[in-house]
Each structure stands twice: as structure tokens, then as C-alpha cells.
Design a protein around this motif. Structure first.
Motif, PDB file in Angstrom:
ATOM      1  N   LEU A   1      -7.845   0.182   1.128  1.00 12.62           N
ATOM      2  CA  LEU A   1      -7.595   1.351   0.295  1.00 12.62           C
ATOM      3  C   LEU A   1      -8.406   2.520   0.831  1.00 12.62           C
ATOM      4  N   SER A   2      -7.824   3.700   0.824  1.00 12.22           N
ATOM      5  CA  SER A   2      -8.596   4.863   1.250  1.00 12.22           C
ATOM      6  C   SER A   2      -9.664   5.204   0.220  1.00 12.22           C
TER       7      SER A   2
ATOM      8  N   ASP B   1      -6.676   4.943  -5.113  1.00 15.13           N
ATOM      9  CA  ASP B   1      -5.372   4.411  -4.722  1.00 15.13           C
ATOM     10  C   ASP B   1      -4.838   3.417  -5.754  1.00 15.13           C
TER      11      ASP B   1
ATOM     12  N   TYR C   1       0.814  -1.215   0.000  1.00 14.20           N
ATOM     13  CA  TYR C   1       0.000   0.000   0.000  1.00 14.20           C
ATOM     14  C   TYR C   1       0.848   1.264   0.000  1.00 14.20           C
TER      15      TYR C   1
ATOM     16  N   ARG D   1      -2.995   5.485  -8.329  1.00 17.38           N
ATOM     17  CA  ARG D   1      -1.759   5.999  -7.733  1.00 17.38           C
ATOM     18  C   ARG D   1      -0.742   4.876  -7.540  1.00 17.38           C
TER      19      ARG D   1
END
Length: 557
Positions: free
Chosen positions: A211-212, A216, A189, A219
Motif C-alpha cells: 500500500l502506498s 489506500d 490494489y 479508498r
């Protein structure tokens, strides 16, 4: 977490072209030994491609994952098996390399290797492992991969010698070579781990709950691709996998929470725009496994194949995907209107959007989001300065603290689930959080944090909303709704507390606790986004209390 937008007919953003695979992510519970065996066999019989299992060697309620994989390899014939992911700090890499290769040979090439750098360090230490810092754990994983690959490389005649900071082999014999080129997938992560995926791994294996947001994935892909290119590797050679959770329901209640057609579209879009080629469904329910296998997987394959074969403009490859809602699909009620978005662009502060994801269907009912009032927009003649920006940003900063605490709460519950933390210890930790201490009063929790922005002032409990009411009458409906939602969130947090208490007496049933935490996640993130959308701009004009704006503009900064 955003729900993917429509992709049909648009350019493919990040499609690495891998063949799609579908599988399960099963709990290795030892309370009913034949259950996990039966679910694995059902995974195979249903036509799925692989079955994977979490690895927590310190959890006495779980089978040892490697022993389980060995047994399951003898009870299945076709599917691939893998740890998801194996706990490296408690599995010596040279021995693990031989174990993986041996089982791959015995199973006819049906083993892949998922690896993790380690988590739950208290439990790892209790089992005799060493506690590592994040940097040390990445370095240890780097060394382990080198040892594992070196062990499998029987074409090299020299003995294997690697002298690392955490692992070393001093003249070890190589082999056996596995039956097929085993892929190493990393659960990653953070940027350092993602760069390691790009340099040295064959696959990236994150989990949606960690994951936020689904952003993500893009990214993470960017970091992996850059690291791969720097290492002279083809980024497209690295497989992208994803652990998913979902609910089959009659209506759309958020990401992977709805009818089969919704699942199909959302997973196909992740394949075509984020490069995901392996979807692993976290479930222990036979019906969910069968629906995933029989209804979702074939339709996703068909839809992705059709999109890949669609003629596209010459400049389409790599072009940015536009995911704006179509005319038939109204924008989320949480998305700012175009004029409001322009207002925030002038302010220079961006409220956190609500991506529409809901983990539980009950969440929308609790907040009744479709009836939320909105504030009137400020005209284009309103000017903003640095003080305005600081005041508007401050609410977001406070909320980011609460979002971080929510992530911590979910981590605590996960530790309860895997047995590294008792329900009582989790309750104690949660009671110390800002979430509980301030009882969801905006004025109260601002009182603890506004010193950073105001430099000289603190806010008294319940001062913010009365202040805003006095400044702008049109804000009253919004403030009334926000006040009501504070109470809803407080009740939902109490539901989490009750579920923890019940879990102490019924530790075999984790579902009520998971449901309570999922509902809290939904309502809190939705509420925070709504509050930012409606109040960031008024707070930028009026401040958090009477006289604050004038005071700040007079104060040297």
C-alpha cells in the motif's frame, strides 16, 4: 504510511461488524522441511485462527503451496489454512476448484481460497504460463471465479459450461461441494481488481508493504462498496483482511513498530475505522507468533468489543472519524502547523505529509527528525499565481518520481526474495535509477526534469540550494539539514547495494537486505516530506534559479 489516530469514544467510520480473526503469513521455504510445519503447528497451539502461505510455483526454494497445504491439513486439527494468494495463471481453475473442495472435505471445513491475478510474468512464462496484460489478468480472474463457484454448485443439475476468453469448460460435471461455504479472497490494489472484489469475491486481502499509505484502505473500501452495491450485494458481506508486518519494541518507532499496547491500539483502530477483521502477521519467528497470539490478539478483541458496545450519538453510524492528536499526544513533527497549512491552501499546492510510519527503529536515529529546523512562515500578504503554483508543484512531481522508483526498488527486492530475479540483476536495475544516477543532489535531479515546468530552461547541478540561500538567509538552517540528509540517504542506498552483494554469497539470509531496504524507505520518504514542507512555498516565490520566475511570467503559456 500514516499511523492510525485515536478512535476511542469517536464514531466508527467503517466497521463491517465481522468477528475478528488473527493468523500468520508464513514463508513456505523447503530448506528445512519441518520448520514451516512447526510454525504452522505453533500458530494453532498459540490459539490463532489461521495460517496462510504465499504461492510462487516458479520458486524452487519454496514448497509447492498446494502440496504444503494438503500436508499441513493432516498435521493440524483446528486452524483454517489458505494460500495467500494462489497464483491463478499457473493453476487451472476447474482443477483448482476440485482440489480446494476436496481438501475442505478432508480437513473438516478448514480451507479458504485466496486468489491472485498473477505477478512476476517472466517467471510465469518460464513455467509454461501465458503472459497477460493487467486488463487480461482481471478478465481471466473473473472467468476463473465463475468456474470455481460453478464447480462447487452441486445444487445445479446442468453440466457446467463457460466459454471465456481465457478459460472455458464445456460440459464439466459439478462437484464435489465443499464442507463449508468457502470464501474467495482476492489480493487486489488497482481499481479494476477492487471492483471485481465488490462484484464477485468474499474478501479483500491486501498487504501493508504494497500500500502506498494506510489511506489506500479507505479508498479501496469505497471502490469495493460501490461495486458491491451496483451488483446488488451487501458491501458488509465482504470480509476485509490485511497482511501486516511489525516489530515488537520498547518504544514507538512507527506503525506496528513498538510495544504491545501500541500494536493493540493500531490494529483495533484498523478494525473499527477501516473494517479490517482478519490480521495476518508476516513472520517466521516463533516468539513473534506467540506474542501476537497471547498478548495482541486477545487485547484487540477486547478493545474492539468494548468500542462496538459503546453508546453513540444517533447520527454516529457512518460519520467521519476525526483523528486529530489529543492534548496528550503531540502532532507529528512532520505535520504542517495550522498557519502553514493555510499558506499552502492559498498557494493551491499540498506538500506530501509524513505519516510517521517507520519500518525499522534505526531510521529515526539516522535523520534525528526531532531536531530538524523549520523555515519562517511567509506573511498573509504574499500573493501567488499560476507560475507560483507550477514551481511549487514541480518539486512534488520530482519527488513523486523518486517515490515511484522506491516502489520499484522494493518490487525488485521482492523478486530477489522469491527467486525470480538474481541479486546481480537487481543491482544492475537499481544502478539505472534516478536514485543512484544523481547522487541525491536536488540540483542534479532537477536538471533532468525541470524542462517540463520551465519549458525553455534546465537547471545546472547544485544550483537550487545556493540560489535559495541567496534569496532568503533564514532558509540556511533548513538547507544545511537537507544537504546533510542527502548524504545520509546516499549512504543508506550504498548499504542496500552492499546487502545485495552479501546476499549473493549468503542467499539463505534475506534479513540484512530487507533491513537495508526498509531503512532506505523510511529515511527517503521522511526526507522528501520534510523537503516539501520547507521548500515548496519558497520555490513558489523564488523559483529554482535566478531569473526563472520573471522568465516564466513573460513566457506565453
Amino acid at each position: 504510511m500514516r499511523r492510525p489516530g485515536r478512535f476511542l469514544g469517536g464514531p466508527l467510520l467503517t466497521d463491517y461488524g465481522h468477528e475478528l480473526r488473527f493468523g500468520t503469513f508464513l514463508t513456505p521455504s523447503n530448506q528445512n522441511p519441518e520448520r514451516v510445519v512447526g510454525l504452522t503447528q505453533l500458530t494453532e497451539q498459540s490459539g490463532l485462527d489461521l495460517a496462510t502461505f504465499q504461492d510462487h510455483p516458479y520458486q524452487s526454494a519454496f514448497f509447492d503451496t498446494w502440496t504444503l497445504l494438503s500436508y499441513l491439513a493432516a498435521r493440524t486439527e483446528r486452524i483454517t489454512l489458505a494460500g495467500n494468494v494462489l497464483n491463478l495463471p499457473l493453476r487451472q481453475p476447474a482443477v483448482l476448484a476440485r482440489s480446494v473442495a476436496s481438501l475442505d472435505l478432508l480437513s473438516g471445513g478448514r480451507i479458504e481460497l485466496g486468489l491472485g491475478a498473477g505477478a512476476f510474468w517472466d517467471a510465469i512464462e518460464a513455467m509454461g504460463g501465458r503472459r497477460l496484460t493487467p486488463g487480461q489478468s482481471v478478465q481471466a480472474l473473473t472467468e476463473a471465479i465463475e468456474i470455481i463457484r460453478g464447480t462447487w454448485n452441486t445444487e445445479e443439475r446442468r453440466a457446467l459450461r463457460i466459454n471465456g476468453e481465457h478459460y472455458r469448460v464445456a460440459g464439466a460435471k459439478r462437484g464435489p461441494a465443499p464442507a463449508h461455504p468457502i470464501e474467495i479472497w482476492l489480493g487486489a490494489y488497482k481499481p479494476r481488481m477492487l471492483r471485481l472484489v465488490g462484484r464477485a469475491a468474499d474478501g479483500w486481502l491486501p498487504s501493508v508493504p504494497y500500500l502506498s499509505s494506510l489511506g489506500d484502505l479507505a479508498r479501496g473500501n469505497a471502490i469495493i462498496d460501490e461495486a458491491a452495491a451496483e451488483a446488488g450485494r451487501d458491501p458488509a458481506a465482504i470480509r476485509r483482511l490485511l497482511n501486516i508486518n511489525g516489530v515488537f519494541a520498547r518504544s514507538n518507532n512507527g506503525f506496528l513498530n513498538g510495544p504491545v499496547d501500541q500494536w493493540v491500539e493500531e490494529l483495533a483502530e484498523l478494525a473499527l475505522t477501516e473494517g479490517i477483521s482478519v490480521f495476518l502477521l508476516g513472520t517466521d519467528h516463533p516468539e513473534a507468533i506467540q506474542r501476537f497470539a497471547h498478548e495482541v490478539a486477545p487485547a484487540v478483541r477486547e478493545l474492539v468489543a468494548a468500542e462496538r458496545s459503546r453508546p453513540r450519538p444517533a447520527d454516529a453510524p457512518g460519520a467521519a472519524l476525526v483523528t486529530e492528536p489529543s492534548a496528550a499526544e503531540p502532532a507529528s513533527s512532520q505535520a504542517p502547523a495550522a498557519s502553514e497549512q493555510g499558506q499552502y491552501e492559498r498557494l493551491g499546492v499540498a506538500p506530501t505529509p509524513d505519516d510517521g510510519t517507520r519500518l525499522h527503529p534505526r531510521s529515526r536515529e539516522l535523520l534525528d527528525e526531532d531536531t530538524r529546523p523549520s523555515r519562517p512562515e511567509s506573511g498573509p500578504d504574499v500573493a501567488y499565481d499560476d507560475v507560483s503554483r507550477a514551481l511549487g508543484q514541480h518539486l512534488i512531481d520530482v519527488h513523486d518520481h523518486l517515490r515511484a522508483e522506491l516502489r520499484r526498488l522494493r518490487e525488485l527486492i521482492d523478486q530477489v526474495r522469491v527467486g525470480t530475479l538474481s541479486a546481480g540483476e537487481a543491482r544492475s536495475a537499481i544502478n539505472q535509477m534516478t536514485l543512484r544516477q544523481h547522487n541525491w543532489s536536488l540540483g542534479a535531479y532537477c536538471a533532468s526534469y525541470c524542462r517540463v515546468v520551465t519549458q525553455h530552461h534546465t537547471l545546472e547541478d547544485d544550483s537550487v540550494f545556493p540560489h535559495l540561500r541567496a534569496q532568503e538567509e533564514a532558509l540556511e538552517p533548513v538547507i544545511d539539514r537537507l544537504t546533510e540528509e542527502h548524504q545520509v540517504i546516499h549512504r543508506v542506498l550504498n548499504d542496500v547495494d552492499r546487502a545485495l552483494v552479501e546476499f549473493i554469497s549468503q542467499p539463505d539470509d534475506f534479513a540484512p537486505l530487507q533491513e537495508a531496504v526498509d531503512v532506505l524507505t523510511d529515511v527517503l520518504l521522511s526526507h522528501l516530506s520534510y523537503e516539501e514542507r520547507e521548500l515548496v512555498e519558497p520555490l513558489a516565490r523564488y523559483g529554482f534559479y535566478e531569473g526563472q520566475v520573471r522568465s516564466l511570467r513573460r513566457s506565453p503559456r
